[in-house]
Design a protein around this motif. Structure first.
Motif, mmCIF file in Angstrom:
data_model
loop_
_atom_site.group_PDB
_atom_site.id
_atom_site.type_symbol
_atom_site.label_atom_id
_atom_site.label_comp_id
_atom_site.label_asym_id
_atom_site.label_seq_id
_atom_site.Cartn_x
_atom_site.Cartn_y
_atom_site.Cartn_z
ATOM 1 N N SER A 269 0.834 -1.203 0.000
ATOM 2 C CA SER A 269 0.000 0.000 0.000
ATOM 3 C C SER A 269 0.865 1.247 0.000
ATOM 4 O O SER A 269 0.564 2.229 -0.692
ATOM 5 C CB SER A 269 -0.921 -0.007 1.227
ATOM 6 N N GLU A 270 1.946 1.200 0.756
ATOM 7 C CA GLU A 270 2.847 2.346 0.794
ATOM 8 C C GLU A 270 3.478 2.603 -0.563
ATOM 9 O O GLU A 270 3.611 3.749 -0.993
ATOM 10 C CB GLU A 270 3.936 2.098 1.847
ATOM 11 N N MET A 271 3.856 1.529 -1.256
ATOM 12 C CA MET A 271 4.462 1.691 -2.571
ATOM 13 C C MET A 271 3.456 2.252 -3.575
ATOM 14 O O MET A 271 3.802 3.100 -4.399
ATOM 15 C CB MET A 271 5.009 0.356 -3.053
ATOM 16 N N ARG A 272 2.219 1.782 -3.504
ATOM 17 C CA ARG A 272 1.197 2.336 -4.398
ATOM 18 C C ARG A 272 1.003 3.825 -4.139
ATOM 19 O O ARG A 272 0.867 4.623 -5.071
ATOM 20 C CB ARG A 272 -0.124 1.591 -4.213
ATOM 21 N N PHE A 273 0.986 4.194 -2.858
ATOM 22 C CA PHE A 273 0.843 5.606 -2.506
ATOM 23 C C PHE A 273 2.028 6.415 -3.004
ATOM 24 O O PHE A 273 1.880 7.525 -3.517
ATOM 25 C CB PHE A 273 0.707 5.742 -0.988
ATOM 26 N N ARG A 274 3.219 5.827 -2.881
ATOM 27 C CA ARG A 274 4.420 6.505 -3.359
ATOM 28 C C ARG A 274 4.360 6.715 -4.867
ATOM 29 O O ARG A 274 4.716 7.771 -5.378
ATOM 30 C CB ARG A 274 5.641 5.679 -2.974
ATOM 31 N N ASN A 275 3.896 5.698 -5.600
ATOM 32 C CA ASN A 275 3.767 5.830 -7.055
ATOM 33 C C ASN A 275 2.744 6.887 -7.420
ATOM 34 O O ASN A 275 2.911 7.616 -8.403
ATOM 35 C CB ASN A 275 3.393 4.487 -7.670
ATOM 36 N N GLN A 276 1.668 6.975 -6.631
ATOM 37 C CA GLN A 276 0.681 8.032 -6.869
ATOM 38 C C GLN A 276 1.305 9.408 -6.663
ATOM 39 O O GLN A 276 1.041 10.342 -7.434
ATOM 40 C CB GLN A 276 -0.515 7.844 -5.940
ATOM 41 N N LEU A 277 2.124 9.536 -5.619
ATOM 42 C CA LEU A 277 2.807 10.808 -5.384
ATOM 43 C C LEU A 277 3.755 11.147 -6.533
ATOM 44 O O LEU A 277 3.828 12.290 -6.974
ATOM 45 C CB LEU A 277 3.574 10.767 -4.064
ATOM 46 N N GLU A 278 4.485 10.132 -6.991
ATOM 47 C CA GLU A 278 5.416 10.376 -8.093
ATOM 48 C C GLU A 278 4.675 10.859 -9.341
ATOM 49 O O GLU A 278 5.097 11.823 -9.985
ATOM 50 C CB GLU A 278 6.192 9.098 -8.399
ATOM 51 N N THR A 279 3.572 10.202 -9.652
ATOM 52 C CA THR A 279 2.773 10.633 -10.802
ATOM 53 C C THR A 279 2.222 12.036 -10.579
ATOM 54 O O THR A 279 2.228 12.876 -11.484
ATOM 55 C CB THR A 279 1.617 9.647 -11.039
ATOM 56 N N GLY A 280 1.762 12.292 -9.348
ATOM 57 C CA GLY A 280 1.242 13.618 -9.043
ATOM 58 C C GLY A 280 2.293 14.699 -9.126
ATOM 59 O O GLY A 280 2.013 15.827 -9.562
ATOM 60 N N ILE A 281 3.528 14.392 -8.726
ATOM 61 C CA ILE A 281 4.607 15.374 -8.806
ATOM 62 C C ILE A 281 4.906 15.724 -10.251
ATOM 63 O O ILE A 281 5.057 16.904 -10.607
ATOM 64 C CB ILE A 281 5.867 14.830 -8.098
ATOM 65 N N ARG A 282 4.984 14.722 -11.106
ATOM 66 C CA ARG A 282 5.249 14.994 -12.518
ATOM 67 C C ARG A 282 4.137 15.846 -13.129
ATOM 68 O O ARG A 282 4.400 16.808 -13.855
ATOM 69 C CB ARG A 282 5.385 13.681 -13.285
ATOM 70 N N ARG A 283 2.911 15.485 -12.823
ATOM 71 C CA ARG A 283 1.782 16.235 -13.368
ATOM 72 C C ARG A 283 1.720 17.638 -12.752
ATOM 73 O O ARG A 283 1.480 18.631 -13.449
ATOM 74 C CB ARG A 283 0.483 15.475 -13.105
ATOM 75 N N GLY A 284 1.936 17.706 -11.425
ATOM 76 C CA GLY A 284 1.864 18.997 -10.749
ATOM 77 C C GLY A 284 2.939 19.957 -11.193
ATOM 78 O O GLY A 284 2.714 21.173 -11.262
ATOM 79 N N LEU A 285 4.126 19.446 -11.514
ATOM 80 C CA LEU A 285 5.197 20.315 -11.987
ATOM 81 C C LEU A 285 4.831 20.938 -13.327
ATOM 82 O O LEU A 285 5.092 22.117 -13.580
ATOM 83 C CB LEU A 285 6.500 19.520 -12.093
ATOM 84 N N ALA A 286 4.211 20.136 -14.188
ATOM 85 C CA ALA A 286 3.794 20.657 -15.496
ATOM 86 C C ALA A 286 2.663 21.668 -15.354
ATOM 87 O O ALA A 286 2.535 22.592 -16.171
ATOM 88 C CB ALA A 286 3.365 19.502 -16.399
ATOM 89 N N ARG A 287 1.840 21.520 -14.313
ATOM 90 C CA ARG A 287 0.688 22.410 -14.138
ATOM 91 C C ARG A 287 0.977 23.597 -13.220
ATOM 92 O O ARG A 287 0.070 24.396 -12.947
ATOM 93 C CB ARG A 287 -0.479 21.607 -13.569
ATOM 94 N N GLY A 288 2.193 23.704 -12.720
ATOM 95 C CA GLY A 288 2.526 24.834 -11.854
ATOM 96 C C GLY A 288 1.925 24.746 -10.466
ATOM 97 O O GLY A 288 1.606 25.778 -9.867
#
Length: 553
Positions: A269-288
């Motif tokens: 579960s922790e790894m899935r959450f970490r992967n969600q954060l990683e995806t969110g960081i990539r998307r969030g960086l592009a969206r400012g």
């Protein structure tokens, strides 16, 4: 010419088949003609008879020649087949092993694991899959070169191979990541624990090379196909074991490295959450979605506002405002920290341009950024582009940065100070800085870590460490800033210790740019130049400075 090359396998095989047919036909003909011709030849040689028929003699000689030819071709065929077998064996070996360490590679490790599991199941044994990763190995390649790194990997594989049991399988999965799989008596995972402890003890010994001695630590993740009580759990294959060991390895690194953990379901579960954060960081960086917040820095004696420290925040539409201790380590791991930091700095320079000239801006620099030899030049270019005075900027670096590449850090510090940028040593006392480094490196300020400042909370309490750091700062003529000033008791204790700057929640929570602008406008500390340096576009829905921390699932 090409048709006569002996290395052409197909044509060589065709010639060998023809030669074999010729040799067989020649032997048959030899049997048929030899019985008739040879007696007559022998009689003619001893003068006891007429000369034999010339055609039959020639046919006999031709048969003998064909047999010799066929035999030679047969020997050549045998040698060629043997050579082909050796070549195929070499090709299979190269395809299955790592050329540097002679360990198995990732692909063949899956097959070896399944084979070992099958044999272990017949004997009623369990199988443990161990994934190993060297801590901070990239620094060795960066500082000493890849030949040194390769030599360390070879020595590492030899040490591990010498400890593993005979029926274990060792593989290099890639880079500095290794794995081994071994059987053990079901219900006795302590056997694996004992072996792992021996691994740590062996790898704790320095790697002595001809030109350098290298010291390394190791992180390990373990997974088994049986439960701890020896019962067979859910059916897993080699790929699942590898994935679970990788999760345990990630957990070991997150807990501080140089340790090992067995896989537990919560890690998934922790790894899935970490992967969600990683995806969110990539998307969030592009969206400012990453924006600067600012924490006040105040003169302890007068109470006057003297500057702000920029703190990164992630305004996630799904998760709210996230603190940097959640996303910065992930951004460093996935290689986005430089881009993220530079965007935040550009925004901070634009925000701070309209502040009063007496207010400074402090920015934390990641150790990853200080490994880039061009960081100082890029930072100075951004200052020029933003029109922000270097004299109002303070760069904060942590003690851990001083041990990765002291020469490069010194060079960058000098480049920035020559342009007027102030350099602060952050979280002083929590790392490994020495008095020699403080004396030789041109720091302009020392920041006392909040863990020491918090000891001043009790009435009448004095932290000897804080007093020692303040005395050290005075002796080196270095100004000091105290972090983590959260109540009046701490503030009063600091006031009795001399002239300091302080920051902490006592003066308010970190605020976004709009809240800071409103605060400074009310205090008459805006210069009104925002129209000359427009801020970068912002996104997000948070209205106030409230900070939410994400609980680990």
């Amino acid at each position: 010419m090409k048709n006569h090359e002996p290395n052409n396998p197909l044509q060589a095989a065709e010639r060998d088949i023809i030669a074999l047919g010729i040799a067989v036909a020649a032997i048959i003909m030899l049997v048929g003609t030899g019985g008739t011709v040879l007696p007559k030849v022998m009689d003619a040689l001893f003068g006891n008879g007429a000369r034999p028929d010339v055609l039959l003699v020639n046919a006999l000689l031709l048969n003998i020649a064909l047999i010799i030819f066929g035999w030679r071709r047969y020997r050549e065929l045998t040698r060629e087949i043997e050579e082909r077998r050796r070549a195929e064996a070499r090709a299979q070996l190269l395809a299955a092993t790592d050329p540097l360490t002679q360990c198995l590679n990732r692909r063949s490790m899956l097959e070896a694991t399944e084979e070992l599991r099958s044999r272990a199941a017949v004997r009623g044994e369990a199988v443990a899959y161990c994934m190993m990763d060297l801590d901070n190995f990239k620094q060795i390649n960066d500082m000493h070169g890849h030949p040194v790194g390769d030599a360390v990997l070879v020595m590492l594989s030899e040490r591990v191979r010498g400890i593993l049991p005979r029926d274990a399988r060792l593989a290099r999965l890639g880079g500095d990541e290794f794995a081994f799989v071994m059987p053990y008596p079901a219900g006795h995972a302590d056997r694996v624990d004992d072996l792992v402890i021996r691994l740590f003890e062996s790898l704790a010994q320095p790697f002595r090379l001809p030109t350098i001695t290298v010291e390394l630590t190791l992180s390990i993740g373990l997974a088994a196909d049986h439960d701890a009580d020896g019962t067979i759990g859910l059916v897993v294959d080699a790929g699942t074991l590898m994935q679970r060991a990788d999760m345990a390895l990630y957990h070991a690194k997150k807990q501080g490295r140089n340790r090992y953990f067995w896989f537990e379901p919560s890690m998934e579960s922790e790894m899935r959450f970490r992967n969600q954060l990683e995806t969110g960081i990539r998307r969030g960086l592009a969206r400012g979605e990453f924006v600067p917040f600012y924490e006040q820095q105040v003169d302890v004696e007068s109470g006057a506002l003297v500057g702000f420290e920029m703190l990164a925040r992630w305004r996630s539409p799904q998760l709210g405002v996230i603190s940097p201790d959640i996303f910065v380590p992930i951004a460093e791991e996935i290689g986005l920290i430089n881009e993220m930091s530079e965007r935040l700095m550009e925004q901070a320079f634009a925000d701070a341009r309209e502040w009063d000239d007496s207010l400074t801006l402090s920015i934390n620099i990641s150790p990853v950024q200080l490994r880039d030899p061009w960081f100082a030049q890029r930072l100075l270019k951004k200052l020029v582009a933003a029109g922000f005075p270097p004299q109002r900027l303070e760069i904060e670096i942590t003690e851990s940065c001083l041990h990765e590449n002291i020469g490069l850090v010194r060079s960058m510090i000098m480049s920035l100070r020559n342009q007027g940028v102030q350099i602060s040593l952050d979280d002083f006392g929590t790392g490994y800085s020495s008095l020699e480094q403080l004396r030789n490196l041109p720091f302009d300020r020392i920041k006392i870590d909040r863990s020491f400042v918090s000891e001043l909370r009790e009435p009448g309490s004095r932290s000897r460490i804080v007093e020692a750091i303040i005395s050290l700062g005075r002796g080196l003529d270095l100004p000091l800033t105290a972090e983590g000033v959260e109540d009046e008791q701490i503030l009063q204790a600091l006031k009795s210790m001399g002239r300091l700057k302080a920051q902490g929640y006592l003066y308010g929570l970190p605020e976004d740019a709009e809240a800071v602008r409103a605060r400074l406008k009310a205090a008459g500390k805006l210069t009104g130049v925002s129209d000359q340096a427009p801020s970068l576009p912002r996104t997000g829905t948070e209205d106030g400075p409230t900070l939410y921390r994400i609980a680990r699932p």
